[in-house]
Design an enzyme around this catalytic site. Structure first.
Site, PDB file in Angstrom:
ATOM      1  N   GLY A  59     -18.474 -50.498  69.699  1.00 11.36           N
ATOM      2  CA  GLY A  59     -19.791 -49.914  69.470  1.00 11.36           C
ATOM      3  C   GLY A  59     -19.614 -48.500  68.939  1.00 11.36           C
ATOM      4  O   GLY A  59     -18.594 -47.853  69.217  1.00 11.36           O
ATOM      5  N   GLN A  64     -21.977 -40.051  67.113  1.00  8.88           N
ATOM      6  CA  GLN A  64     -20.510 -39.974  67.087  1.00  8.88           C
ATOM      7  C   GLN A  64     -19.945 -39.762  65.693  1.00  8.88           C
ATOM      8  O   GLN A  64     -18.749 -39.531  65.540  1.00  8.88           O
ATOM      9  CB  GLN A  64     -19.906 -41.262  67.666  1.00  8.88           C
ATOM     10  CG  GLN A  64     -20.137 -41.412  69.149  1.00  8.88           C
ATOM     11  CD  GLN A  64     -19.507 -42.697  69.637  1.00  8.88           C
ATOM     12  OE1 GLN A  64     -20.104 -43.753  69.554  1.00  8.88           O
ATOM     13  NE2 GLN A  64     -18.285 -42.609  70.141  1.00  8.88           N
ATOM     14  N   CYS A 107     -14.342 -44.361  75.262  1.00 14.97           N
ATOM     15  CA  CYS A 107     -15.230 -43.901  74.194  1.00 14.97           C
ATOM     16  C   CYS A 107     -14.392 -43.369  73.042  1.00 14.97           C
ATOM     17  O   CYS A 107     -13.423 -42.646  73.268  1.00 14.97           O
ATOM     18  CB  CYS A 107     -16.136 -42.796  74.747  1.00 14.97           C
ATOM     19  SG  CYS A 107     -17.271 -42.121  73.530  1.00 14.97           S
ATOM     20  N   LEU A 108     -14.781 -43.721  71.808  1.00 16.01           N
ATOM     21  CA  LEU A 108     -14.017 -43.260  70.646  1.00 16.01           C
ATOM     22  C   LEU A 108     -14.053 -41.737  70.510  1.00 16.01           C
ATOM     23  O   LEU A 108     -13.175 -41.154  69.887  1.00 16.01           O
ATOM     24  CB  LEU A 108     -14.557 -43.902  69.361  1.00 16.01           C
ATOM     25  CG  LEU A 108     -14.442 -45.421  69.259  1.00 16.01           C
ATOM     26  CD1 LEU A 108     -14.910 -45.895  67.899  1.00 16.01           C
ATOM     27  CD2 LEU A 108     -13.025 -45.892  69.540  1.00 16.01           C
ATOM     28  N   HIS A 149     -24.148 -47.859  76.830  1.00 16.36           N
ATOM     29  CA  HIS A 149     -23.241 -46.756  76.496  1.00 16.36           C
ATOM     30  C   HIS A 149     -23.691 -46.071  75.193  1.00 16.36           C
ATOM     31  O   HIS A 149     -23.785 -44.839  75.128  1.00 16.36           O
ATOM     32  CB  HIS A 149     -21.806 -47.317  76.379  1.00 16.36           C
ATOM     33  CG  HIS A 149     -20.769 -46.326  75.978  1.00 16.36           C
ATOM     34  ND1 HIS A 149     -19.742 -45.933  76.808  1.00 16.36           N
ATOM     35  CD2 HIS A 149     -20.580 -45.646  74.809  1.00 16.36           C
ATOM     36  CE1 HIS A 149     -18.976 -45.049  76.173  1.00 16.36           C
ATOM     37  NE2 HIS A 149     -19.466 -44.861  74.957  1.00 16.36           N
ATOM     38  N   GLU A 150     -23.984 -46.884  74.170  1.00 12.93           N
ATOM     39  CA  GLU A 150     -24.387 -46.328  72.870  1.00 12.93           C
ATOM     40  C   GLU A 150     -25.769 -45.675  72.946  1.00 12.93           C
ATOM     41  O   GLU A 150     -26.023 -44.661  72.305  1.00 12.93           O
ATOM     42  CB  GLU A 150     -24.374 -47.403  71.774  1.00 12.93           C
ATOM     43  CG  GLU A 150     -23.049 -48.134  71.586  1.00 12.93           C
ATOM     44  CD  GLU A 150     -21.848 -47.209  71.443  1.00 12.93           C
ATOM     45  OE1 GLU A 150     -22.012 -46.092  70.927  1.00 12.93           O
ATOM     46  OE2 GLU A 150     -20.747 -47.612  71.864  1.00 12.93           O
ATOM     47  N   HIS A 153     -25.494 -42.282  74.040  1.00 10.68           N
ATOM     48  CA  HIS A 153     -25.020 -41.368  72.986  1.00 10.68           C
ATOM     49  C   HIS A 153     -26.180 -40.762  72.202  1.00 10.68           C
ATOM     50  O   HIS A 153     -26.146 -39.575  71.879  1.00 10.68           O
ATOM     51  CB  HIS A 153     -24.108 -42.115  72.003  1.00 10.68           C
ATOM     52  CG  HIS A 153     -22.657 -42.114  72.395  1.00 10.68           C
ATOM     53  ND1 HIS A 153     -21.942 -40.961  72.636  1.00 10.68           N
ATOM     54  CD2 HIS A 153     -21.775 -43.140  72.559  1.00 10.68           C
ATOM     55  CE1 HIS A 153     -20.684 -41.267  72.935  1.00 10.68           C
ATOM     56  NE2 HIS A 153     -20.554 -42.586  72.905  1.00 10.68           N
TER      57      HIS A 153
END
Ligand code: ZN
Length: 211
Positions: A59, A64, A107-108, A149-150, A153
């Site tokens: 995702g 991000q 997380c990226l 999660h997204e 963000h």
């Protein structure tokens, strides 16, 4: 040739997207709803999928890649050949949450950092797709976790904000290390200052959210 006969080329202001790391201010930005879905936005979304796969993510949220818009993409299989598992959520709203389950997240934007987060097991989410069509989707387990999660963000919330205090000491040195690296790159001038980064977020926000 007369100037007036020169076709007017619309120069794209779209930045070349890259995944930004903590503590980039975009990750703390409460993003605004997108007011137009056009070719440029579709191009951004395409780039987001590419970046997500390149970084082995499942995702990726607009925040991000330093875009201050309420949108994210997912593919819970992480496999670019499974195109039918790709989903774009524009202006999402989680309208229902049921159950609760703790599991490890990463997380990226916080590479190599993992911690337990409690999320709803089942959710219902409302959003728009790239064609501007509104849809409602019921998700459970991993896809539900990815969406939560997204969704965080685009509100400027990171999973580390939701990790129980007991799990933080193990993660803290890695988080501090990331912060030091970021500040050092700002000192070297390879990353703009927070003020410059925020000014660019504000400009992008004005361009596409009507505010
Ligand atoms: Zn993340």
């Amino acid at each position: 040739m007369r100037l007036s006969t020169v076709p007017v080329l619309k120069l794209s202001v779209m930045p070349n997207l890259e995944v930004v790391l903590h503590p980039h201010p975009a990750l703390r930005w409460k993003s605004r709803e997108v007011t137009k879905i056009d070719a440029e936005l579709r191009q951004m979304v395409e780039q987001m999928f590419e970046l997500m796969y390149a970084h082995k993510g499942i995702g990726l949220a607009a925040n991000q890649v330093a875009l201050p818009y309420r949108l994210f993409v997912i593919n819970p299989t992480g496999d670019r050949s499974e195109r039918d598992q790709e989903q774009v959520f524009i202006n999402p709203q989680i309208t229902r949450r049921n159950g609760s389950e703790e599991d490890e997240e990463g997380c990226l934007s916080l590479p190599e950092i993992f911690g337990p987060v409690t999320r709803a097991t089942r959710i219902i989410v409302d959003a728009f797709d790239l064609a501007g069509q509104q849809f409602e989707m019921e998700l459970e387990d991993l896809p539900a976790r990815v969406v939560q999660h997204e969704y965080d963000h685009v509100d400027g919330v990171l999973f580390t904000d939701r990790v129980p205090a007991g799990a933080l000491p193990k993660m803290q040195p890695l988080i501090i290390d990331l912060e030091l690296q970021f500040r050092n790159r700002q000192k070297e001038g390879t990353i703009p200052s927070d003020e410059q980064l925020k000014a660019s977020l504000l400009a992008l926000q004005k361009a596409r959210t009507g505010g």
